[in-house]
Motif scaffolding. Structure first.
Motif, PDB file in Angstrom:
ATOM      1  N   LYS A 142      -6.539   1.360   5.892  1.00 24.65           N
ATOM      2  CA  LYS A 142      -7.164   2.179   5.029  1.00 24.65           C
ATOM      3  C   LYS A 142      -8.180   3.286   5.546  1.00 24.65           C
ATOM      4  O   LYS A 142      -7.635   4.050   5.573  1.00 24.65           O
ATOM      5  CB  LYS A 142      -8.108   1.495   4.433  1.00 24.65           C
ATOM      6  CG  LYS A 142      -9.027   2.243   3.195  1.00 24.65           C
ATOM      7  CD  LYS A 142      -7.548   3.057   2.660  1.00 24.65           C
ATOM      8  CE  LYS A 142      -8.350   3.769   1.254  1.00 24.65           C
ATOM      9  NZ  LYS A 142      -9.785   4.499   1.682  1.00 24.65           N
TER      10      LYS A 142
ATOM     11  N   TYR B 183       1.118  -1.080   0.161  1.00 21.69           N
ATOM     12  CA  TYR B 183       0.353   0.053  -0.221  1.00 21.69           C
ATOM     13  C   TYR B 183       0.838   1.387   0.008  1.00 21.69           C
ATOM     14  O   TYR B 183       0.387   1.970  -0.968  1.00 21.69           O
ATOM     15  CB  TYR B 183      -0.780   0.053   1.147  1.00 21.69           C
ATOM     16  CG  TYR B 183      -1.831   1.156   1.373  1.00 21.69           C
ATOM     17  CD1 TYR B 183      -2.409   1.930   0.084  1.00 21.69           C
ATOM     18  CD2 TYR B 183      -2.392   1.926   2.461  1.00 21.69           C
ATOM     19  CE1 TYR B 183      -3.063   2.465  -0.232  1.00 21.69           C
ATOM     20  CE2 TYR B 183      -3.225   2.714   2.612  1.00 21.69           C
ATOM     21  CZ  TYR B 183      -3.861   3.251   1.752  1.00 21.69           C
ATOM     22  OH  TYR B 183      -5.075   4.665   1.416  1.00 21.69           O
TER      23      TYR B 183
ATOM     24  N   TRP C 287      -5.301   2.742  -3.059  1.00 17.66           N
ATOM     25  CA  TRP C 287      -5.691   2.006  -2.509  1.00 17.66           C
ATOM     26  C   TRP C 287      -6.501   0.946  -3.391  1.00 17.66           C
ATOM     27  O   TRP C 287      -6.466  -0.149  -3.292  1.00 17.66           O
ATOM     28  CB  TRP C 287      -7.086   2.390  -1.488  1.00 17.66           C
ATOM     29  CG  TRP C 287      -7.749   1.652  -0.660  1.00 17.66           C
ATOM     30  CD1 TRP C 287      -9.390   1.175  -1.398  1.00 17.66           C
ATOM     31  CD2 TRP C 287      -7.281   0.150  -0.009  1.00 17.66           C
ATOM     32  NE1 TRP C 287      -8.962   0.087  -0.363  1.00 17.66           N
ATOM     33  CE2 TRP C 287      -8.450  -0.667   0.457  1.00 17.66           C
ATOM     34  CE3 TRP C 287      -6.127  -0.870   0.270  1.00 17.66           C
ATOM     35  CZ2 TRP C 287      -8.781  -1.173   1.125  1.00 17.66           C
ATOM     36  CZ3 TRP C 287      -6.008  -1.645   0.917  1.00 17.66           C
ATOM     37  CH2 TRP C 287      -7.135  -1.767   1.575  1.00 17.66           C
TER      38      TRP C 287
END
Length: 565
Positions: A521, A447, A469
């Motif tokens: 996230k 990520y 993402w």
């Protein structure tokens, strides 16, 4: 992130409400290598006296392993050593389970020729009256019965039962034992009827008279020569309260395709056992029940005999059973029904075994190695933390919090599984948990690198977080799917401790997906809104210099930030 926190609260709330404290803490149960347990040695016996064939031993190991798994025991070990099979069960309170697993003689269905209450114990030993029920659980309900299953398939869900109730000895079965000087007849007194002893050998009657069911070895397969299927036998029930003369075996346990325990839909709270026979067993069982259904008293009973012990002796209530499916009903508790179904499903072995020994064992590896494994995990976590702080600077906080969240979630799930499904953590399982550190680290590194690529292409940090993402999650899901499938395959093809490693590897891979999607996230989306991270502080890990952004991109990024302001 709110969902992740709620999930943690739910799991740990369940632990506090349901789990038992160990050493003053909420901890998962440990496996045989870390906490010790109970072991039983089963030695194979053949009619010829020759060593058993390797194929037969392998088949026996597989059946016993299925039997152990069917009892819901996690991390048990079943191995073959020469002509013996070693069964090791974690936990020192598992002796009863090991003894049940150790009932390994061939399973037979036989017609009962005669039965009687076992001789009372010595007067100085507390005992119930001779007329007491052989099974306290079945009490006033009478003996169980066997009849054709209402289901065309005969399949259900569950496991097994215990013994017959007090009503089994119908008219024709006398309640007294054979007198010493008259082994071929019984005295009659009052309203008692003369029992039917036709067809029973005199030697069998003598053996019946001498059989002592209070001796535990006489109801656990101990002593004597190997049993012949085509002969009359004298055996006890598993409680030692009743003894039987049984006819030759008409159906072998290998002919049972399936056996399940289910809750009786017509009688709430009651359980019954359904069983299916293969083609050969269907014909043999039809002949057996046809003969028994035409008889009265004890000879109407079909004994299910395992390891020279009558597990149950239900009566034929609705005529012969010719369809290959049947059900055993009675006043059974769930545990009793599950026990009988396990016997029917896993009782038949290609060999007969004797229990050579049953003993408690100390941990083979010990708490020291557990401590060492946890220490190795902490060292690995520390090395990862140093690396991410050095390379990603402020983003290292995200990495460490993600690892901590993964550790909490994994610990909670493992602890809950210990309470609800009997899962036990072994050293191999600890190894799988340590590998999870690398799996989680890989996910946030993917990520972060996608994020850096987006910023280098001129996106603002807020834009980069969302766009990166979408690209990173596909890579993360692909990598975790491959790892999870590898763990599933390893679990299927392996046995014993290797399965423990595969299980925890698959579990932590699934946990990694939850952590990245529900925690990492959302946390990044919150942090880029702060001045420290969103403003590109030089220690945030998101500054232009740390990302290696070219000057032209820096200028473009500054113009975009000015317009946004």
């Amino acid at each position: 992130m709110t969902v992740f926190i709620a999930l943690l609260a739910l799991i740990f709330g369940g632990i506090v409400a349901n789990a038992e404290m160990r050493d003053g803490k909420y901890l998962p149960q440990l496996g045989l290598d870390l906490a010790g347990g109970t072991t039983v040695t089963l030695t194979a016996v053949t009619e010829s006296g020759n060593p058993p064939q390797e194929e037969q031993m392998n088949q026996a190991v597989n059946i016993i392993r299925q039997r152990v798994n069917g009892l819901g025991i996690a991390e048990a070990q079943v191995t073959a050593q020469g002509d013996s099979i070693i069964v090791q069960v974690p936990g020192h309170s598992q002796r009863e389970v090991v003894e049940q697993v150790g009932q390994t003689a061939k399973l037979y269905f036989r017609q009962v020729l005669f039965s009687d209450a076992a001789a009372p114990q010595p007067s100085n030993t507390p005992t119930s009256s001779p007329s007491a029920s052989p099974s306290a659980e079945e009490g006033q309900s009478g003996r169980p019965s066997i009849e054709p299953s209402e289901s065309s398939s005969g399949r259900a869900m569950g496991k097994a039962l215990q013994n017959e109730g007090p009503g089994q000895a119908q008219a024709g079965a006398a309640p007294s034992t054979l007198p010493t000087n008259m082994p071929t007849s019984l005295p009659t007194g009052g309203t008692q009827q003369q029992p039917d002893l036709s067809g029973i050998k005199k030697s069998t009657l003598m053996e019946f008279q001498k059989l002592d069911c209070t001796d535990k070895k006489n109801r656990s397969g101990g002593g004597g020569e190997i049993e012949k299927a085509n002969e009359q036998v004298v055996v006890c029930d598993r409680d030692g309260t009743r003894k039987y003369i049984l006819g030759p075996a008409k159906v072998l346990g290998t002919s049972v395709d399936e056996a399940e325990a289910i809750s009786d839909p017509q009688d709430f709270g009651q359980w019954k056992v359904t069983l299916d026979f293969d083609g050969k067993g269907t014909k043999q069982f039809a002949a057996l029940t046809t003969e028994a259904s035409q008889q009265q008293g004890d000879r109407n009973l079909i004994a299910i005999e395992l390891d020279r012990t009558v597990i149950s002796a239900p009566g034929i209530t609705n005529g012969a059973i010719t369809g290959g499916t049947a059900e055993i009903t009675g006043d059974f508790k769930q545990k009793e029904a599950q026990d009988l179904a396990n016997v029917l499903r896993y009782g038949a072995l290609p060999l007969e075994f004797r229990q050579s020994s049953i003993e408690s064992v100390s941990p083979t590896l010990g708490r020291e190695l557990l401590t060492g494994g946890l220490l190795a995990g902490l060292i690995g976590l520390g090395v990862v933390a140093i690396y991410v702080f050095f390379y990603y600077r402020g983003l290292g906080v995200v990495s460490i919090l993600s690892l901590a969240g993964s550790a909490l979630l994994t610990f909670g799930v493992v602890t809950l599984m210990s309470e609800f499904i009997g899962y036990r953590l072994t050293l191999a399982g600890v190894g799988g948990l340590i590998v999870a550190i690398g799996i989680t680290a890989d996910s946030f590194i993917v990520y972060f690198e996608r994020l850096r690529d987006e910023v280098r292409e001129g996106k603002t940090l807020r834009q980069a977080v969302e766009r990166s993402w979408g690209r990173a999650r596909r890579t993360i899901l692909t990598a975790d799917t491959v790892t999870f499938l590898a763990a599933v395959i390893l679990y299927i093809v392996s046995v014993d401790q290797v399965r423990g490693f595969a299980f925890t590897l698959g579990l932590t891979t699934f946990v990694d997906i939850l952590v990245v999607f529900l925690f990492t996230k959302p946390l990044m989306s919150l942090l880029v809104r702060t001045r420290f991270f969103g403003g590109g502080h030089r220690f945030s890990g998101l500054s232009a210099s740390s990302l290696g952004v070219p000057e032209s991109v820096k200028a473009r990024t500054r113009r975009v930030r000015t317009r946004e302001a």
